[in-house]
Structures are given as structure tokens and as C-alpha cells.
Design a protein around this motif. Sequence first.
Motif, PDB file in Angstrom:
ATOM      1  N   THR A 104       0.910  -1.218  -0.018  1.00  0.00           N
ATOM      2  CA  THR A 104      -0.005  -0.152   0.126  1.00  0.00           C
ATOM      3  C   THR A 104       0.776   1.451   0.026  1.00  0.00           C
ATOM      4  O   THR A 104       2.012   1.169   0.205  1.00  0.00           O
ATOM      5  CB  THR A 104      -0.946  -0.048   1.161  1.00  0.00           C
ATOM      6  OG1 THR A 104       0.013   0.207   2.268  1.00  0.00           O
ATOM      7  CG2 THR A 104      -1.886  -1.133   1.475  1.00  0.00           C
ATOM      8  N   ILE A 105       0.152   2.361  -0.139  1.00  0.00           N
ATOM      9  CA  ILE A 105       0.975   3.619  -0.193  1.00  0.00           C
ATOM     10  C   ILE A 105       1.460   3.694   1.040  1.00  0.00           C
ATOM     11  O   ILE A 105       2.843   4.124   1.453  1.00  0.00           O
ATOM     12  CB  ILE A 105      -0.123   4.763  -0.334  1.00  0.00           C
ATOM     13  CG1 ILE A 105      -0.885   4.926  -1.558  1.00  0.00           C
ATOM     14  CG2 ILE A 105       0.512   6.251  -0.177  1.00  0.00           C
ATOM     15  CD1 ILE A 105      -1.843   5.895  -1.989  1.00  0.00           C
ATOM     16  N   ALA A 106       0.811   3.317   2.467  1.00  0.00           N
ATOM     17  CA  ALA A 106       1.359   3.231   3.865  1.00  0.00           C
ATOM     18  C   ALA A 106       2.652   2.478   3.910  1.00  0.00           C
ATOM     19  O   ALA A 106       3.601   2.833   4.330  1.00  0.00           O
ATOM     20  CB  ALA A 106       0.382   3.004   4.876  1.00  0.00           C
ATOM     21  N   ASP A 107       2.510   1.223   3.240  1.00  0.00           N
ATOM     22  CA  ASP A 107       3.967   0.424   3.304  1.00  0.00           C
ATOM     23  C   ASP A 107       5.058   1.130   2.569  1.00  0.00           C
ATOM     24  O   ASP A 107       6.040   0.891   3.264  1.00  0.00           O
ATOM     25  CB  ASP A 107       3.458  -0.761   2.607  1.00  0.00           C
ATOM     26  CG  ASP A 107       2.358  -1.841   3.217  1.00  0.00           C
ATOM     27  OD1 ASP A 107       2.593  -2.073   4.607  1.00  0.00           O
ATOM     28  OD2 ASP A 107       1.468  -2.443   2.700  1.00  0.00           O
ATOM     29  N   HIS A 108       4.749   1.700   1.373  1.00  0.00           N
ATOM     30  CA  HIS A 108       6.088   2.318   0.958  1.00  0.00           C
ATOM     31  C   HIS A 108       6.411   3.626   1.589  1.00  0.00           C
ATOM     32  O   HIS A 108       7.627   3.613   1.659  1.00  0.00           O
ATOM     33  CB  HIS A 108       5.504   2.768  -0.657  1.00  0.00           C
ATOM     34  CG  HIS A 108       6.591   3.345  -1.434  1.00  0.00           C
ATOM     35  ND1 HIS A 108       7.367   2.555  -1.946  1.00  0.00           N
ATOM     36  CD2 HIS A 108       6.940   4.690  -2.033  1.00  0.00           C
ATOM     37  CE1 HIS A 108       8.284   2.959  -2.660  1.00  0.00           C
ATOM     38  NE2 HIS A 108       7.953   4.350  -2.709  1.00  0.00           N
ATOM     39  N   LEU A 109       5.553   4.396   2.201  1.00  0.00           N
ATOM     40  CA  LEU A 109       6.052   5.526   2.868  1.00  0.00           C
ATOM     41  C   LEU A 109       6.860   5.083   4.473  1.00  0.00           C
ATOM     42  O   LEU A 109       7.633   5.719   4.656  1.00  0.00           O
ATOM     43  CB  LEU A 109       5.111   6.410   2.971  1.00  0.00           C
ATOM     44  CG  LEU A 109       4.550   7.066   1.720  1.00  0.00           C
ATOM     45  CD1 LEU A 109       3.473   8.153   1.969  1.00  0.00           C
ATOM     46  CD2 LEU A 109       5.747   7.657   1.033  1.00  0.00           C
ATOM     47  N   ALA A 339       5.078   7.553  -4.784  1.00  0.00           N
ATOM     48  CA  ALA A 339       6.411   6.910  -4.735  1.00  0.00           C
ATOM     49  C   ALA A 339       7.563   7.796  -5.406  1.00  0.00           C
ATOM     50  O   ALA A 339       8.604   8.142  -4.761  1.00  0.00           O
ATOM     51  CB  ALA A 339       6.257   5.478  -5.224  1.00  0.00           C
ATOM     52  N   ALA A 340       6.981   8.078  -6.501  1.00  0.00           N
ATOM     53  CA  ALA A 340       8.149   9.151  -7.325  1.00  0.00           C
ATOM     54  C   ALA A 340       8.290  10.493  -6.501  1.00  0.00           C
ATOM     55  O   ALA A 340       9.599  10.959  -6.341  1.00  0.00           O
ATOM     56  CB  ALA A 340       7.472   9.675  -8.616  1.00  0.00           C
ATOM     57  N   LEU A 341       7.367  10.921  -6.058  1.00  0.00           N
ATOM     58  CA  LEU A 341       7.411  12.363  -5.279  1.00  0.00           C
ATOM     59  C   LEU A 341       8.577  11.995  -3.783  1.00  0.00           C
ATOM     60  O   LEU A 341       9.103  13.051  -3.400  1.00  0.00           O
ATOM     61  CB  LEU A 341       6.138  12.890  -4.582  1.00  0.00           C
ATOM     62  CG  LEU A 341       5.399  13.367  -5.978  1.00  0.00           C
ATOM     63  CD1 LEU A 341       4.032  13.793  -5.557  1.00  0.00           C
ATOM     64  CD2 LEU A 341       6.216  14.691  -6.788  1.00  0.00           C
ATOM     65  N   SER A 342       8.200  11.037  -3.401  1.00  0.00           N
ATOM     66  CA  SER A 342       9.009  10.515  -2.121  1.00  0.00           C
ATOM     67  C   SER A 342      10.598  10.139  -2.342  1.00  0.00           C
ATOM     68  O   SER A 342      11.344  10.064  -1.470  1.00  0.00           O
ATOM     69  CB  SER A 342       8.351   9.550  -1.423  1.00  0.00           C
ATOM     70  OG  SER A 342       8.254   8.133  -1.917  1.00  0.00           O
ATOM     71  N   GLY A 343      10.673   9.916  -3.681  1.00  0.00           N
ATOM     72  CA  GLY A 343      12.005   9.465  -3.934  1.00  0.00           C
ATOM     73  C   GLY A 343      12.552   8.129  -4.032  1.00  0.00           C
ATOM     74  O   GLY A 343      13.658   7.874  -4.062  1.00  0.00           O
ATOM     75  N   LYS A 344      11.562   7.113  -3.648  1.00  0.00           N
ATOM     76  CA  LYS A 344      11.900   5.811  -3.617  1.00  0.00           C
ATOM     77  C   LYS A 344      10.958   5.010  -4.716  1.00  0.00           C
ATOM     78  O   LYS A 344       9.889   5.139  -4.577  1.00  0.00           O
ATOM     79  CB  LYS A 344      11.779   5.224  -2.246  1.00  0.00           C
ATOM     80  CG  LYS A 344      12.004   3.603  -2.104  1.00  0.00           C
ATOM     81  CD  LYS A 344      11.802   3.233  -0.673  1.00  0.00           C
ATOM     82  CE  LYS A 344      12.001   1.701  -0.701  1.00  0.00           C
ATOM     83  NZ  LYS A 344      11.773   1.391   0.706  1.00  0.00           N
ATOM     84  N   PRO A 345      11.745   4.254  -5.465  1.00  0.00           N
ATOM     85  CA  PRO A 345      11.019   3.446  -6.487  1.00  0.00           C
ATOM     86  C   PRO A 345      10.166   2.180  -5.696  1.00  0.00           C
ATOM     87  O   PRO A 345      10.614   1.751  -4.700  1.00  0.00           O
ATOM     88  CB  PRO A 345      12.208   2.566  -7.358  1.00  0.00           C
ATOM     89  CG  PRO A 345      13.332   3.498  -6.984  1.00  0.00           C
ATOM     90  CD  PRO A 345      13.388   4.119  -5.707  1.00  0.00           C
TER      91      PRO A 345
END
Length: 454
Positions: A104-109, A339-345
Motif C-alpha cells: 500500500t501507499i502506507a507500506d511504501h512510505l 512513490a516518485a515524489l518521495s524519491g523511492k522506487p
Amino acid sequence: MAMATSAITAQDVRAEAQPNFIIIFTDDQGYNDLGCFGSDKIQTPNIDRLANEGRKFTSFYSACSVCSPSRAALLTGCYPKRVGMHRHVLFPKSDYGLNPNEYTIADHLKSQGYATACVGKWHLGHHPETLPRANGFDSYFGIPYSNDMNHPDNQGKPKVSSDELWADQSTAVNVWNTPLMENEEIVELPVDQRTITRRYTDRAIEFVISNRDNPFFLYLPHSMPHIPLYVPDDVYDADPQNAYTCVIQHIDAEVGRLADTVRELGLSDRTYIIYTSDNGPWLRFKNHGGSADPLRDGKGTTFEGGQRVPCVMWGPGRIPAGTSTDAFVTTMDLLPTIAALSGKPLPSDRTIDGLDITPTLTGDESPRRDFVFYSAQGVLEGIRGEKWKYLSKSVGKNGKVETMLFNLEDDISEQKNVIDQQPDITKRLDHRMKKIDQEITEAARPVWRKPSAD
């Protein structure tokens, strides 16, 4: 003698480089239910201000016309069918939910050190294995499913939201035995829904203040304006004809409180706020439901009014102020964009259907070329390809299958079926629709299911 240096930690560098994200996701709010999207009845000055300081997206689609599938799509960046969440909505007796193995978005961040919180309606499974903390969130406060559902078995509730119940909110608040949860525990039963929008906002503000010095992700899926409708006593309008308007204007005021907190903390230059809805308005509830004008139909359908929803994105200095785009984007595109805005693929171990729309935050070009429509029950019904929308679906009480083709550039209201004039386009879209669905069906991933008692 060594020169003194300031103590800059890795956490400081990360907080400076990584933006914060706030997603406000309302329930059953129609395309026309904001001042900035053309409402001449509902006053929404705070959301309008976000639009004036940011950008409106006028061709923004939710991935389904009902609650659970649309939420699964937003968080995972996938068509609901790909993650097994496409067959209508979850109920208090449902024995399945979003698989915690999904990403999820939460997992990624969270994997980047973000603080993550879900405050509001979840509706992706009420079992501990499927609640927000199993899906990347540090904390959860909210109603686990729709606010017209009863714990524990959905029995003993009114069939509809009514003018009579709106007129007597103090009695109506006890009619639905709807739970409020803190993490995995029920903390209030029934929840006092008169104050729930404000309490969600209070929790959201507390989270933002607590994490002002760290990157954070706040997912704020409001329970309203899904019926039954409630507001606090201090903003209550007793006229039932104004019930829906009253609720949206209360949501707007609470959005203003949250946005003002971001501004006052000096976080505007590194915070994105995204405001949108899970699907179109529940039209059959009339003054308890919203408007999708000028779109056709509403919630529960694959016509534009069911899935094209209002969307405002705000990011001072990064999203151009006072702009609007008709670029073709969806809720599934939020995960890869964030993901792109946070800088991690994103990880490469699974297929997602979302696309990175960072260029669309400032321009009018979108990487999205098509989008498949599934019914509220998960049945393949259509596709949008560029400006063309093709539907093959049951229409009317007799269930007759009708095929339709609309040019959305000229006919946003889907009133002119031009299928007889465009056989080549119809054939191409029908083929593309079935090809996409075949790939999703063959590669679909399982939902989480409650283990058998045997």
C-alpha cells in the motif's frame, strides 16, 4: 582548532527532502458537490481555497462505483479485481479483506521512515489481520465499514436514511449500532456520528502536530456524506432538504481546520493535500445524496457520474496555483506518483495498474491512455480509451445488454451514443477491454480469508 558544525541528523535531511502527504477521501460525494466544481447550492470556501492555491482535476476517476473496491484501488494502485476486492462491499459478517501481503501507499512510505496514520472509514476488512495496522499504518482511529452497518451481524437497523431521522439526530444516533475503533479495539458502540467528522479532524490535526518535524502520511477517509447523515449540534440545519448540503459544508469547515494547521506549522512548502471521493453520489436518497451534474447517473454505475469524481491537489510551489486540467487520471495513479515524489522506487515484485502522473501535476499530459470499468459486482462493463468510452452493460429492469460509445470530449453527459458511426473504434476498444481483463483475471492475487473453524 576545529570549526564548529551544526548537528544535522539523517532524520533532519530526510524530513527536508521528503514531502508530507495528506489524502482526504470522502464517501459518496458527487462531481458537482463542491463550489469549485460548479455547485450553486453548496458553499465550500476551504476546499475552494485549496483549488485556488492548487489544481483541479476534472477527468479524475475512482476505480469503482462503490466503497470497498474503490478503497482497495487507491491504496494498492491496482484494479480491485487484481487484488480480489472487486465483488461489491464488505459487511460486518464478511470473512475476507485486503490481503496484508499487498503493498500500500502506507507500506511504501513507512519503509522510508514516514509516520503513517489512518483516521476514518476503512472498509477493507474489520478483522485484525486486515485492519490498517496490518497494511502499513502506525495507527488507526475510525469506523471499520460503512456508517449504515451494524455490529456484529448487520441486523436490526433501519432500511434507509430519512427526513424523520435527520430531524431527530439525538435519537437517530442510537439507531445504528456502528462501532468506533482505536487500532484493533472497539472503543465506542454505537459511535456518536454527530461528532465523527470533527473527531476525525481532531485526530488528524494531533497527528500532523506530533509529526511536524518528520515526514508523514495521513489517510483521512471521511465516513460522510454516506448515509445516514449527521453533523454536530452547532452546525445543524433542521430542514431535511438541506441535510446533504449541511454535511458537505461541515466537511469543508473541517478540511479548513486541517489545512490551516498545515499552514500555521510552516509545512505548506513540503506538504501535498489531495481531496477526492470514493465514488459518485447515492442519487436515490435525493436530499440525503449529492449531485453528479452534468454527468450521467451516480453511485453503483459505470456511467461517468458513478466514477468520475471531484479532485483537488494542493502543493504550494510544486503544483501551479489556480489551475485546472482535464488530463485523464485515476485513484490508482496516486501510489506510483507518491512513490516518485518521495524519491523511492516501487518494488518490482508485483504488477500494479497505476501510473506516475507527476508531469500532470504541472501540465496537461497524462501517461494514462485507457481505463477499464467494472460494475459494483465486479463484472466487466467498459473501457475509456483517450476521449472514447465504450460500455457493454445491462440497462433497465429487463437486463437487456446495451452497447454504447461516447465521445467524452464532446459529450461528458453520455447522451449521444455514436456506436453505429464508429465501428472500428468500437471493435478496437472491445478487444482492448477484454485483453486487459484477461490479464488481470489470470494474474489476480488472493484476498485474505478468515481461517475455517474446522
